[in-house]
Motif scaffolding. Structure first.
Motif, mmCIF file in Angstrom:
data_model
loop_
_atom_site.group_PDB
_atom_site.id
_atom_site.type_symbol
_atom_site.label_atom_id
_atom_site.label_comp_id
_atom_site.label_asym_id
_atom_site.label_seq_id
_atom_site.Cartn_x
_atom_site.Cartn_y
_atom_site.Cartn_z
ATOM 1 N N SER A 25 0.848 -1.188 0.000
ATOM 2 C CA SER A 25 0.000 0.000 0.000
ATOM 3 C C SER A 25 0.881 1.235 0.000
ATOM 4 C CB SER A 25 -0.927 0.005 1.217
ATOM 5 O OG SER A 25 -0.170 0.056 2.415
ATOM 6 N N GLY A 26 0.245 2.355 -0.264
ATOM 7 C CA GLY A 26 0.971 3.615 -0.269
ATOM 8 C C GLY A 26 0.149 4.656 -0.987
ATOM 9 N N ARG A 27 0.234 5.886 -0.501
ATOM 10 C CA ARG A 27 -0.639 6.939 -1.018
ATOM 11 C C ARG A 27 -0.418 7.173 -2.502
ATOM 12 N NH1 ARG A 27 -1.016 12.618 -0.290
ATOM 13 N NH2 ARG A 27 1.082 12.665 0.578
ATOM 14 N N THR A 28 0.828 7.147 -2.939
ATOM 15 C CA THR A 28 1.105 7.389 -4.359
ATOM 16 C C THR A 28 1.704 6.160 -5.020
ATOM 17 O OG1 THR A 28 3.286 8.246 -3.809
ATOM 18 C CG2 THR A 28 1.486 9.839 -3.939
ATOM 19 N N PHE A 29 1.490 5.030 -4.403
ATOM 20 C CA PHE A 29 2.094 3.783 -4.867
ATOM 21 C C PHE A 29 1.190 3.081 -5.865
ATOM 22 C CE2 PHE A 29 4.494 0.019 -4.909
ATOM 23 C CZ PHE A 29 3.735 -1.068 -4.537
ATOM 24 N N THR A 30 1.731 2.807 -7.047
ATOM 25 C CA THR A 30 0.987 2.057 -8.058
ATOM 26 C C THR A 30 1.579 0.657 -8.127
ATOM 27 O OG1 THR A 30 0.608 4.087 -9.309
ATOM 28 C CG2 THR A 30 0.260 1.991 -10.456
ATOM 29 N N PHE A 31 0.904 -0.269 -7.469
ATOM 30 C CA PHE A 31 1.409 -1.629 -7.314
ATOM 31 C C PHE A 31 1.808 -2.256 -8.640
ATOM 32 C CE2 PHE A 31 1.922 -5.518 -4.981
ATOM 33 C CZ PHE A 31 1.505 -6.538 -5.827
ATOM 34 N N SER A 32 0.998 -2.046 -9.649
ATOM 35 C CA SER A 32 1.214 -2.707 -10.930
ATOM 36 C C SER A 32 2.418 -2.161 -11.688
ATOM 37 C CB SER A 32 -0.037 -2.620 -11.795
ATOM 38 O OG SER A 32 -0.395 -1.269 -12.001
ATOM 39 N N SER A 33 3.055 -1.134 -11.156
ATOM 40 C CA SER A 33 4.236 -0.566 -11.793
ATOM 41 C C SER A 33 5.534 -1.091 -11.200
ATOM 42 C CB SER A 33 4.233 0.959 -11.670
ATOM 43 O OG SER A 33 3.121 1.509 -12.333
ATOM 44 N N TYR A 34 5.421 -1.904 -10.168
ATOM 45 C CA TYR A 34 6.595 -2.349 -9.426
ATOM 46 C C TYR A 34 6.867 -3.832 -9.603
ATOM 47 C CZ TYR A 34 7.015 2.003 -6.828
ATOM 48 O OH TYR A 34 7.213 3.305 -6.473
ATOM 49 N N ALA A 35 8.151 -4.155 -9.699
ATOM 50 C CA ALA A 35 8.563 -5.546 -9.545
ATOM 51 C C ALA A 35 8.507 -5.885 -8.057
ATOM 52 C CB ALA A 35 9.977 -5.741 -10.072
ATOM 53 N N LEU A 36 8.196 -7.123 -7.757
ATOM 54 C CA LEU A 36 8.130 -7.586 -6.373
ATOM 55 C C LEU A 36 9.054 -8.787 -6.188
ATOM 56 C CD1 LEU A 36 6.112 -6.186 -4.408
ATOM 57 C CD2 LEU A 36 5.363 -6.046 -6.793
ATOM 58 N N GLY A 37 9.631 -8.858 -5.027
ATOM 59 C CA GLY A 37 10.562 -9.960 -4.786
ATOM 60 C C GLY A 37 10.456 -10.484 -3.367
ATOM 61 N N TRP A 38 11.044 -11.649 -3.170
ATOM 62 C CA TRP A 38 11.174 -12.252 -1.856
ATOM 63 C C TRP A 38 12.649 -12.547 -1.599
ATOM 64 C CZ3 TRP A 38 7.268 -12.713 1.633
ATOM 65 C CH2 TRP A 38 5.953 -12.616 1.152
ATOM 66 N N THR A 51 13.316 -15.065 -4.975
ATOM 67 C CA THR A 51 12.562 -15.026 -6.219
ATOM 68 C C THR A 51 12.033 -13.626 -6.452
ATOM 69 O OG1 THR A 51 10.683 -15.994 -7.430
ATOM 70 C CG2 THR A 51 10.415 -15.719 -5.059
ATOM 71 N N ALA A 52 11.656 -13.324 -7.689
ATOM 72 C CA ALA A 52 11.070 -12.032 -8.008
ATOM 73 C C ALA A 52 10.188 -12.170 -9.237
ATOM 74 C CB ALA A 52 12.157 -10.989 -8.236
ATOM 75 N N ILE A 53 9.341 -11.181 -9.412
ATOM 76 C CA ILE A 53 8.389 -11.184 -10.521
ATOM 77 C C ILE A 53 8.273 -9.769 -11.055
ATOM 78 C CG2 ILE A 53 6.399 -10.838 -8.957
ATOM 79 C CD1 ILE A 53 4.816 -12.758 -10.814
ATOM 80 N N THR A 54 8.169 -9.645 -12.375
ATOM 81 C CA THR A 54 8.063 -8.327 -12.984
ATOM 82 C C THR A 54 6.694 -7.710 -12.715
ATOM 83 O OG1 THR A 54 7.363 -9.373 -15.043
ATOM 84 C CG2 THR A 54 9.709 -8.827 -14.809
ATOM 85 N N ALA A 99 9.947 -7.393 -0.984
ATOM 86 C CA ALA A 99 10.583 -6.162 -1.447
ATOM 87 C C ALA A 99 9.919 -5.684 -2.730
ATOM 88 C CB ALA A 99 12.068 -6.393 -1.672
ATOM 89 N N ALA A 100 10.016 -4.375 -2.953
ATOM 90 C CA ALA A 100 9.438 -3.780 -4.153
ATOM 91 C C ALA A 100 10.458 -2.874 -4.821
ATOM 92 C CB ALA A 100 8.178 -2.988 -3.820
ATOM 93 N N SER A 101 10.438 -2.895 -6.149
ATOM 94 C CA SER A 101 11.367 -2.062 -6.908
ATOM 95 C C SER A 101 10.664 -1.508 -8.139
ATOM 96 C CB SER A 101 12.581 -2.890 -7.344
ATOM 97 O OG SER A 101 13.368 -2.165 -8.271
ATOM 98 N N PRO A 102 10.874 -0.220 -8.421
ATOM 99 C CA PRO A 102 10.268 0.348 -9.621
ATOM 100 C C PRO A 102 11.070 0.057 -10.889
ATOM 101 C CG PRO A 102 11.450 2.052 -8.445
ATOM 102 C CD PRO A 102 11.574 0.795 -7.626
#
Length: 125
Positions: A25-38, A51-54, A99-102
């Protein structure tokens, strides 16, 4: 600001399964724009890539140690990323971090700007 909250950790016997979730979550966070990882970490060791996913889910990457046993997925409608862990081994015991990365999905922890607090996974032999 990006907030990541992991859940689903716990104690499991070797050979068992667990599913971790990470809600973002996040006020200006667009989840679908970020890669996510573990990532995971044990005492005295560096945080290691699991692991990570685009952003679209079209591509994934896995550490050799978990290939064929772990599966990452994401639900952009729910702002959530999942880690399905199967055939768990005692050496999988660690604190697991989301973790999240743009930008892409680097395998080095320091290149990920946003982190959750972690959830403990313990696999008994």
């Amino acid at each position: 600001q990006v907030q990541l909250v992991e859940s689903g950790g716990g104690l499991v016997s070797a050979g068992g399964s667990l599913r971790l979730s990470c809600a973002a979550s996040g006020r200006t966070f667009t989840f679908s724009s970020y890669a996510l990882g573990w990532f995971r970490q044990t005492p005295g060791k560096e945080r290691e890539f699991v692991t990570a996913i685009t952003w679209s889910g079209a591509a994934t990457g896995y550490a050799d140690s978990v290939k064929g046993r772990f599966t990452i997925s994401r639900d952009n409608a729910k702002n959530t990323v999942y880690l399905q862990m199967s055939s768990l081994r005692p050496e999988d015991t660690a604190v697991y971090y989301c973790a999240a990365s743009p930008r892409g999905f680097p395998t080095v922890a320091r290149n990920w700007p946003y982190w959750g607090q972690g959830t403990q996974v313990t696999v008994s032999s």
